[in-house]
Scaffold this motif. Structure first.
Motif, short mmCIF file in Angstrom:
data_model
loop_
_atom_site.label_atom_id
_atom_site.label_comp_id
_atom_site.label_asym_id
_atom_site.label_seq_id
_atom_site.Cartn_x
_atom_site.Cartn_y
_atom_site.Cartn_z
N ASN A 16 2.95 0.86 8.21
CA ASN A 16 4.33 1.21 7.86
C ASN A 16 4.72 0.75 6.48
N VAL A 17 4.13 -0.35 6.02
CA VAL A 17 4.52 -0.88 4.71
C VAL A 17 3.40 -0.65 3.70
N GLY A 18 2.17 -0.90 4.11
CA GLY A 18 1.06 -0.80 3.16
C GLY A 18 0.75 0.63 2.78
N VAL A 19 0.26 1.38 3.74
CA VAL A 19 -0.25 2.72 3.46
C VAL A 19 0.75 3.61 2.71
N PRO A 20 2.03 3.68 3.13
CA PRO A 20 2.94 4.63 2.46
C PRO A 20 3.09 4.37 0.98
N GLN A 21 2.78 3.14 0.51
CA GLN A 21 2.94 2.87 -0.92
C GLN A 21 2.10 3.82 -1.77
N LEU A 22 1.01 4.35 -1.19
CA LEU A 22 0.19 5.32 -1.93
C LEU A 22 1.02 6.50 -2.40
N LEU A 23 2.07 6.79 -1.66
CA LEU A 23 2.85 7.99 -1.97
C LEU A 23 3.63 7.84 -3.27
N TRP A 24 3.62 6.64 -3.83
CA TRP A 24 4.26 6.52 -5.16
C TRP A 24 3.54 7.40 -6.18
N PHE A 25 2.25 7.63 -5.93
CA PHE A 25 1.47 8.41 -6.91
C PHE A 25 1.65 9.90 -6.65
N LEU A 66 -2.48 17.48 -0.11
CA LEU A 66 -2.06 17.68 1.28
C LEU A 66 -2.86 16.84 2.25
N ALA A 67 -4.17 16.85 2.10
CA ALA A 67 -5.00 16.09 3.06
C ALA A 67 -4.58 14.64 3.07
N ALA A 68 -4.38 14.07 1.88
CA ALA A 68 -3.97 12.66 1.80
C ALA A 68 -2.66 12.45 2.54
N VAL A 69 -1.68 13.31 2.23
CA VAL A 69 -0.38 13.15 2.88
C VAL A 69 -0.53 13.26 4.39
N PHE A 70 -1.38 14.19 4.81
CA PHE A 70 -1.59 14.39 6.24
C PHE A 70 -2.08 13.09 6.88
N VAL A 71 -3.13 12.49 6.29
CA VAL A 71 -3.69 11.26 6.85
C VAL A 71 -2.62 10.16 6.87
N ILE A 72 -1.91 10.02 5.75
CA ILE A 72 -0.88 8.97 5.68
C ILE A 72 0.15 9.18 6.78
N SER A 73 0.56 10.45 6.96
CA SER A 73 1.61 10.71 7.96
C SER A 73 1.10 10.32 9.36
N LEU A 74 -0.18 10.60 9.61
CA LEU A 74 -0.73 10.19 10.91
C LEU A 74 -0.66 8.67 11.06
N ASN A 129 2.67 7.39 11.87
CA ASN A 129 3.01 7.55 13.29
C ASN A 129 2.40 6.45 14.13
N VAL A 130 1.13 6.15 13.89
CA VAL A 130 0.48 5.05 14.61
C VAL A 130 1.27 3.76 14.40
N GLY A 131 1.56 3.50 13.12
CA GLY A 131 2.26 2.26 12.79
C GLY A 131 3.59 2.16 13.50
N MET A 132 4.31 3.27 13.55
CA MET A 132 5.64 3.21 14.16
C MET A 132 5.54 3.04 15.66
#
Lengths: 953, 176, 456
Positions: free
Chosen positions: C352-361, C368-376, C379-382
């Protein structure tokens, strides 16, 4: 009408029945007419009824034309009796409803037990409704009638009458004068026959020692209430040693800061394992089992010389005649030294009573050993076993198999009965006439409170039959008593039945002057491991292994249920790489390990009383579903039998065994414990609070528990029920737990459910350690619904299934509960219990023990302690009937009633004179988690801790 | 009653807007305009009064809130007062959340219901489509030939100036 | 007016579509036969659903004991799933209501699907409070209904009662909102459909919509009002859910920060779920021109924002616990980070805190693939966030004597799987039978960023 006519016609003509049955009522002379139809209808109706009657159960129905005096349907009747669950012989009040005993309570007037009743006593009522209890005699395992059994046995006996020393009668300690007499009478018919008594939990050495030092082979009566200094060498007198209820009562009387004038009794415990008694000690000295006798000798030396070196000697010498030294050692020499110490301190006649000795232990290990030797040598032709199970609980008990005629009187098919050629089942105590003399001069009475369930026969009756003078037990007992009290017997008898006991003229044992024993050879302590066998307060010697309540009762110290285990010190376990639940091998026995703080490094302790044949019945204990685990162990039983590991050594049964190395097997066996070791954490949680005697002396009275910053929304105008629990008095003996279970119809949930932390006990006893794990302080805290004024559970229940009464009770409405479990989550004390499954209620017979005043809860419903609301209602109704207010002490909760230490006080807080109100004002009173302001109605009295601490001896 | 109408079909937003404005400027009676989506500014172009649905929403919401609050207080404090965790009979703050929910529920459902009623939308009602492609990509302006002064040819001219793809006269039996 | 916008905005819809093309593209997936891909997805989802149904049936027949709960941990998977699904639901309402009020035109391509997702998520969520009861067949008792048991009502002070009202209201309003939005598109489909049953059905549900601008005028009003109602509603619902915990006395639950914390978390997880679904759907239904990379990017930005809020909440919780000096509170949080369930806690923080930071880039956001993985992962994190809050707070509360652990049983896991099965089954069916994109709304923004057509 038309339709019936038609069918009738068909029957007549279709059946071609003309003339076949001339008297057939269906054949109507005047053809078909109304009358004919009616007859037919009548006939068919009648035949239907007859058919019905044939299937109707045939049973005796005796209309209660003349109502028995004093018995009202739905009104409890109490009968005084005596507990026979162990030889301690505590006084009982048997609560019966509609002629059915439903609860055993302590008899407050009884001079020995003084109102308490231990867990085992409480639970023993279930034995009455045990569906596996033998219902008729067995010959070679096959059921026979009493006549057949009698004839067969007498036939076998006749050949033996002249044979010298061929007949032996083996029993446990017999406290009943009548039974002892009857056995004597029976044995008169044989030459050199012997009645041999032994105790699976033997104190034989104490008796032997008194033989040596005082010339009488008796167990003295210990008067803890008179002691100011108590030094106990390994004697677990609060837990399972001889007469725990009696001792607990005396002990807590001597240590109650509210009642006793200071100084409070100071207690030192020298032991190798963490016992219940040790957990209460002011100073606990941890010593290896083989060192303890040496410590006794050292203490004896200091006392002799009068020059104390250690604290013990100093305190003892300072309290001459007000001190008490005990030992559980089975070495007669050591016990003789203990006698010497007590003699020098002048405790005989003060805290130790030899004039009115105790008969709670009469066993003679030497005799038992000889018997087994004779049996092994094939010298014995006939062995009668009553109230004992040698095959199970004596090392080498297997020798009994070699006796050509073994007759058992067991109520159940225990190990000995299983190999016996004849079993003549005795009756349950609640079906029997009898008596018991636990202490010289105090004889309790046993009276039947229910018609015998099943065709059993009392031991005395059986013996009378065999002795050729068949008489009902009632007469035999009355005969014996009449001899004691010839004058005005009937009134005396009535009075005795009412009180439950009678003070008799004590038989003075001629104790001669003290003879100092020869000093024992100092047994040098070898630095090896030793195994200690001990009884638990719940299972004792295993005679109640049939009882699910006792199996599910958590051990007061380890909190393990449904198993025994080998406990090890944390350090030792660490060295051996053993963790909780690792199966280890000790002297050929393989059982799971439990790491026990406060145990000696080189000690393995294993509880007796487990692995009994009687526990094979628990295969179906607990709910069955895909992930459920079995209750029984790999051996098909509950736990493992450690009794064979004991051994006879010069004339006494030793429970300590040197040189047994625990070995890790690599297998695991998960134990079901209700509580893991969790300390109170650091910073220490103020859940258990302590106070020193000095602080207490100057402590200000606690404020009124009802005071609040602003006026309460719901003031309690009438009663305001509340409870105090004295943590200083509570020994953790768990009598209250079983009492609560019996009173409130709490189901047994089985091992797997306990393992999943779903035990159902409304009352639990939390055990907390503090200090270093090798020598911790222990505190016991009875915990149950605190009946909070601001109850979190109530606020969160969406359906109002738990609400508050005008009398301050937190009520649970079972039939409204939908089972969201939100209340349990929001209970800071986690005092609520949930019915995860439909728990076992199939045993119709066992259901007879259910308390009709308490609902049996169904699946998916939350439940918890109700402050025994049914008892409150009963008392209120009674008071209303008598047109007065409820008096203080009239409402006694089940836990309070059973508590031997009197630690629990219940009453009306709105009555300032009530005991509970006074205790609530005591300087020791505090409330658990007061800071969250749930405002519980339960006050706890702080532990009075004298920081002697603990040390390795 | 039957009436004669002139129907102009358009293919883009700007045209229909312009045509509508022009028609109204000419004083012609705009019966209705049909569009595959909500054309912005059309309400002004057609001169429609602002909808009064907000009022419905407000009133329904208020009703819901008041009713629920009364019900909670009545059950908890009047009809069946029970001591729950020592809370006062009328624990007003605890009653707020449900009151809010019920308010929203009432408001929402009432507004939608009012809309369907007013717009005459109901299950099974047969749609009267001026043109089969109205719900796809066509716009239609329907003008009423109120009286003799209605000059069909000039109006045709007007509409075709806004590149109407087709203009036809129709007789329709009365509706709304 | 289109002209001034066109110079300012980039087109929302690519490929210079005209109205008819929009209709065609959106209706295409409904009119062609389902492809193999769809069938595979559907059967998988349906299998999961079946497993769940079996598990729940067994549980109700045997007893709630078939779950791993105990006297101390009274809730675990059940309420975790409940809060998780409710959270998922929130994104739909956010997109359709809040973004509508904020005049975020880009929402038009995704709001239909997002709202559908909301409905299905709320259905999944609604199941758990019912089946978690010891006696689910009495679940209706938590509604106040007239009865003959003397005065017998419910406890309006209980957050669970609040839940019951909040969830049902939320479902009804979302469903209404969604349906109102559907009406014009149903009409469109109706008019394309050949006469027959299908057409009849659409005729019935499109309520005789004829595209009259008088109706459009009122329709917009209703839509605005519903959006205005749904916005506070969505906030209230998760606030109330958080009160289940916040109003209790249990350390780790008893926290005033919960309402904002939960709402932020809900939107966070919901956004992630929308991304997950959209990235798949646009491919599967060939809607790349409508759900453009720009949409994905915008939603990704929302994910970072809400991730930040959640991170702040985690920090605040810890700080207040330590700062309060309340030893129970302190312990609970240390126990979360270092206790037996530390693994769950760190999964939560990581996802929830670590992975989403990638989206700053930007590179990541638009990949799309990256966003897809992050979104998954989000969901796990939440899911774990809820698990951590519920289980770690319960399993070691005030009295150490009560401390236990918790292990889910196969039944619980099957139930969780089943809820996902239900969700995806519903969603896949939705993709087949209803227009996945709000044509009416897309058409209205079609002209954005395009030169006005020169007079033909």
């Amino acid at each position: 009408m038309q339709h019936y006519w038609k069918s009738l016609e068909e029957r007549e003509h279709g059946a071609l029945a003309e003339g076949e049955f001339p008297e057939n009522p269906l054949q109507t002379p005047a053809g078909r007419n109304r009358r004919g139809f009616l007859k037919a209808a009548g006939f068919s109706f009648a035949s239907a009824v007859l058919a019905g009657c044939r299937r109707a159960p045939v049973g005796k129905a005796a209309p209660n034309l003349v109502q028995p005096e004093g018995i009202l349907p739905g009104r409890a009747v109490y009968y005084a009796s005596t507990c026979t669950a162990c030889p301690a012989g505590c006084g009982l009040l048997v609560k019966t409803r509609d002629g059915r005993p439903i609860k055993l309570e302590g008899n407050p007037e009884h001079p020995v037990s003084r109102g308490g009743l231990c867990a085992v006593g409480q639970a023993s009522i279930l034995g009455l409704y045990d569906r596996l209890r033998l219902k008729q005699p067995l010959a070679g395992g096959k059921a026979v009638t009493w006549d057949e059994a009698d004839r067969a046995i007498l036939a076998r006996l006749d050949s033996l009458r002249s044979l010298p020393g061929a007949v032996r009668f083996l029993t446990g300690t017999i406290t009943s004068p009548t039974v002892a007499w009857a056995i004597g009478q029976f044995l008169k018919g044989f030459r050199e026959a012997q009645h041999i008594q032994y105790d699976a939990l033997s104190s034989s050495a104490i008796l032997d020692a008194h033989q040596r030092t005082h010339g009488v082979r008796v167990l003295p009566r210990y008067r803890f209430e008179k002691a100011e200094v108590i030094v106990s060498f390994d004697a677990d007198f609060l837990g399972a040693w001889i007469s725990p209820v009696e001792f607990t009562a005396g002990y807590s009387a001597a240590r109650n800061p509210e009642l006793t004038t200071p100084p409070l009794a100071w207690h030192a415990q020298i032991e190798s394992r963490m016992s219940l008694t040790g957990s209460k000690a002011d100073r606990r000295i941890i010593a290896a089992p083989d060192e303890i006798d040496g410590l006794v000798a050292r203490l004896a030396g200091e006392i002799e010389s009068g020059r104390p070196e250690g604290e013990l000697a100093r305190r003892l010498l300072a309290a001459r005649g007000r001190s008490l030294v005990l030992s559980a050692s089975q070495d007669p020499a050591t016990q003789a030294l203990v006698n010497q110490i007590n003699h020098r301190l002048g405790n005989y006649g003060a805290t130790i009573d030899l004039d009115q000795p105790s008969y709670q232990r009469r066993g003679n290990d030497r005799d038992a050993e000889n018997l087994l030797r004779e049996a092994d040598a094939g010298k014995i032709a006939a062995l009668f076993v009553a109230g004992a199970n040698p095959v199970y609980d004596l090392p080498g008990g297997e020798a009994v198999r070699k006796v050509p005629l073994v007759v058992s009187f067991a109520e159940r098919l225990d190990e000995t009965a299983a190999i016996a050629h004849y079993v003549c089942p005795d009756r349950h105590a609640l079906e029997s006439w009898g008596d018991a003399e636990p202490v010289s001069g105090v004889t309790g009475i046993l009276q039947p409170v229910i018609q015998p369930l099943g065709g059993t026969r009392q031991l005395v009756e059986t013996l009378a039959v065999w002795a050729g003078a068949p008489r009902p037990a009632c007469e035999i007992v009355r005969e014996r008593w009449r001899e004691q009290h010839p004058d005005d017997f009937e009134n005396f008898w009535e009075a005795t039945l009412e009180r439950g006991f009678a003070a008799r003229e004590p038989k003075q044992p001629q104790a001669r002057a003290f003879v100092s024993p020869q000093p024992p050879r100092q047994n040098t302590s070898q630095a090896g491991w030793s195994l200690v066998l001990y009884p638990t307060p719940g299972m004792l010697d295993g005679r109640h292994a049939y009882n699910p309540w006792l199996h599910e009762l958590p051990d007061p110290i380890t909190k393990v249920t449904w198993d025994n285990y080998a406990s090890l010190a944390p350090g030792a376990a660490g060295k051996l790489g053993i963790t909780d639940g690792d199966v280890i091998r000790v002297a050929g026995l393989e059982l799971p390990a439990v790491i026990q703080p406060g145990q000696h490094e080189r000690t393995v302790a294993v509880a007796l009383g487990y692995g009994s044949r009687l526990s094979e019945r628990f295969a179906q204990a607990g709910p069955e579903w895909i992930e459920a685990l079995p209750t029984l162990g790999p051996n098909g039983r509950i736990g493992w039998n450690a009794a064979p590991l004991a051994r006879f050594e010069n004339g006494s049964l030793r429970y300590v065994r040197a040189g047994v190395e625990p070995v890790k097997t690599g297998r695991r066996w998960e134990l079901a414990r209700t509580q893991d070791h969790h300390s109170l954490g650091s910073p220490r949680r103020p859940i258990i609070q302590e106070i020193s005697p000095e602080e207490f002396a100057t402590a200000r009275p606690a404020g009124d528990p009802r005071e609040e910053l602003w006026p309460p929304d719901h003031p309690f105008t009438g009663h305001r029920w509340a409870m105090t629990v004295d943590l200083n008095a509570c020994t953790g003996c768990s009598a209250c737990v079983i009492a609560c279970q019996v009173e409130n119809n709490t189901p047994v949930v089985g091992k797997d459910e306990v393992r999943r932390k779903r035990e159902m006990h409304w009352m639990r006893i939390d055990r907390y350690y503090s200090g270093p794990p090798e020598a911790p302080e222990v505190a016991h805290q009875p915990m149950f619904c605190q009946q909070c004024e601001h109850a979190g559970c109530e606020t969160v229940c969406p359906v109002l299934a738990t609400v508050h009464s005008e009398e301050g009770l937190n009520q649970q409405v079972y039939n409204r509960c939908v089972g969201t479990r939100y209340c349990a989550n929001n209970c800071a004390y986690k005092a609520r219990r949930f019915n995860w499954f439909e728990y076992a209620r199939q045993d119709r017979l066992a259901n007879l023990v259910l308390n009709p005043d308490v609902t049996v809860r169904s699946r998916g419903v939350m439940e918890k302690c109700t402050f025994c609301v049914q008892r409150i209602q009963e008392a209120k109704m009674e008071a209303r009937r008598l047109g007065r207010a409820v008096r203080d002490g009239e409402v006694q909760t089940a836990c309070q009633q059973s508590c031997p230490a009197g630690a629990i006080v219940f009453g009306d807080l709105n009555d300032p004179k009530s005991r509970v109100a006074q205790l609530m004002r005591s300087g020791r009173r505090y409330r658990v988690l007061e800071e969250i302001n749930s405002r519980p109605s339960v006050g706890y009295l702080k532990v009075v801790r004298r920081r002697g601490g603990q040390r390795h001896g | 009653m039957n009436r004669r109408v002139l129907v102009g079909i358009f293919t883009c937003e700007e045209d229909i807007l312009g045509a509508t404005r022009a028609a109204r400027a000419r004083g012609l009676r705009v019966v209705d305009v049909f569009a595959p989506y909500a054309v912005h500014g059309m309400d002004r172009a057609m001169g429609l009064r602002p909808s009064r649905l907000s009022l419905v929403c407000l009133l329904a919401g208020a009703t819901g809130a008041v009713l629920k609050l009364w019900f909670e207080i009545w059950t908890a404090a009047v009809d069946w007062p029970v001591n729950v965790g020592g809370k006062p009979w009328n624990s007003l703050p605890a009653f707020v959340p449900i009151t809010f929910e019920v308010m929203v529920l009432f408001a929402g459902l009432a507004t939608v219901a009012a809309f369907l009623l007013k717009a005459g939308l109901r299950p099974g009602r047969k749609p009267r489509l001026v043109d089969p492609r109205i719900t796809d990509d066509r716009f239609a302006l329907v003008l009423e030939q109120a009286d003799a002064s209605f000059d069909v040819d000039s109006v045709r001219g007007l509409l075709s100036r806004f590149n109407a793809t087709e203009v036809e006269e129709r007789v329709e039996e009365g509706r709304r | 007016m289109a002209e001034p916008c066109s110079v300012l905005t980039r087109p929302l819809i690519e490929g210079g579509k005209n109205l008819a093309q929009v209709t065609g593209d959106v209706c295409a997936p409904m009119e062609r036969r389902p492809g193999a891909l769809w069938w595979v997805a559907f059967l998988t989802a349906f299998g999961m659903l079946a497993a769940g149904v079996a598990a729940v049936t067994y549980q109700i027949a045997t007893g709630i004991g078939v779950w791993g709960l105990n006297n101390t941990v009274g809730w675990a998977f059940d309420i975790t799933n409940f809060v998780f699904w409710i959270g998922i639901g929130h994104a739909g309402t956010l997109i359709s209501a809040i973004l509508f009020l904020l005049r975020q035109r880009w929402r038009t391509s995704v709001n239909r699907a997002a709202e559908a997702m909301t409905l299905f998520a709320v259905i999944c969520a609604g199941i758990f409070p019912v089946i978690h009861m010891g006696r689910p067949w009495l679940a209706y008792w938590i509604f106040p209904y007239p009865n003959f048991r003397g005065p017998l009502w419910i406890n309006f002070r209980s957050p669970l009662a609040w839940d019951a009202f909040a969830i049902s209201t939320y479902f009804i309003i979302s469903a209404t909102f969604w349906y109102v939005g559907l009406i014009p598109d149903l009409a469109t489909v109706r008019d394309r459909a050949r006469p027959g049953l299908r057409r009849k059905i659409f005729e019935f549900f499109s309520l005789g919509w004829d595209g009259s601008c008088r109706t459009w005028h009122r329709y917009e009003k209703v839509y605005l009002l519903l959006a205005g109602l749904a916005t506070p509603l969505v906030v209230s619902v998760h606030t109330i859910v958080s009160w289940d915990f916040a109003t209790s006395v249990i350390p780790g639950w008893h926290a005033t920060i919960f309402p904002p914390y939960f709402v932020a978390g809900a939107i966070f997880s919901g956004m992630a779920m929308v991304l997950t679904l959209m990235i798949v759907a646009r491919k599967a239904a060939h809607l790349e021109d409508y759900i453009t990379v720009r949409h994905i990017e915008t939603m990704a930005k929302l994910v970072i924002a809400t991730s930040g809020m959640v991170a702040l909440a985690y920090g605040t919780e810890f700080f207040t616990a330590q700062y309060s000096g309340n030893l129970y509170e302190r312990f609970v949080f240390l126990n979360r980070a270092a206790g037996p369930f530390a693994w769950a806690y760190w999964i939560m923080v990581g996802c929830n805190v670590g992975v989403p930071q990638l989206l700053w880039f930007r590179r990541v956001r638009t990949h799309l693939a990256a966003v897809f993985v992050i979104s998954l992962l989000v969901n796990v994190g939440m899911w774990f966030e809820r698990f951590v809050i519920i289980v770690t707070s319960l399993h070691r509360d005030f009295l150490p004597a009560n401390w236990t652990s918790y292990r889910p049983t196969s039944i619980e896991i099957a139930t969780l799987v089943g809820s996902f099965g239900l969700f995806f089954t519903c969603f896949l069916v939705f993709c087949r039978v209803l227009p996945m994109i709000a044509m009416g709304e897309v058409k209205s923004v079609l002209s954005y960023g395009h030169k006005p057509k020169e007079e033909a």
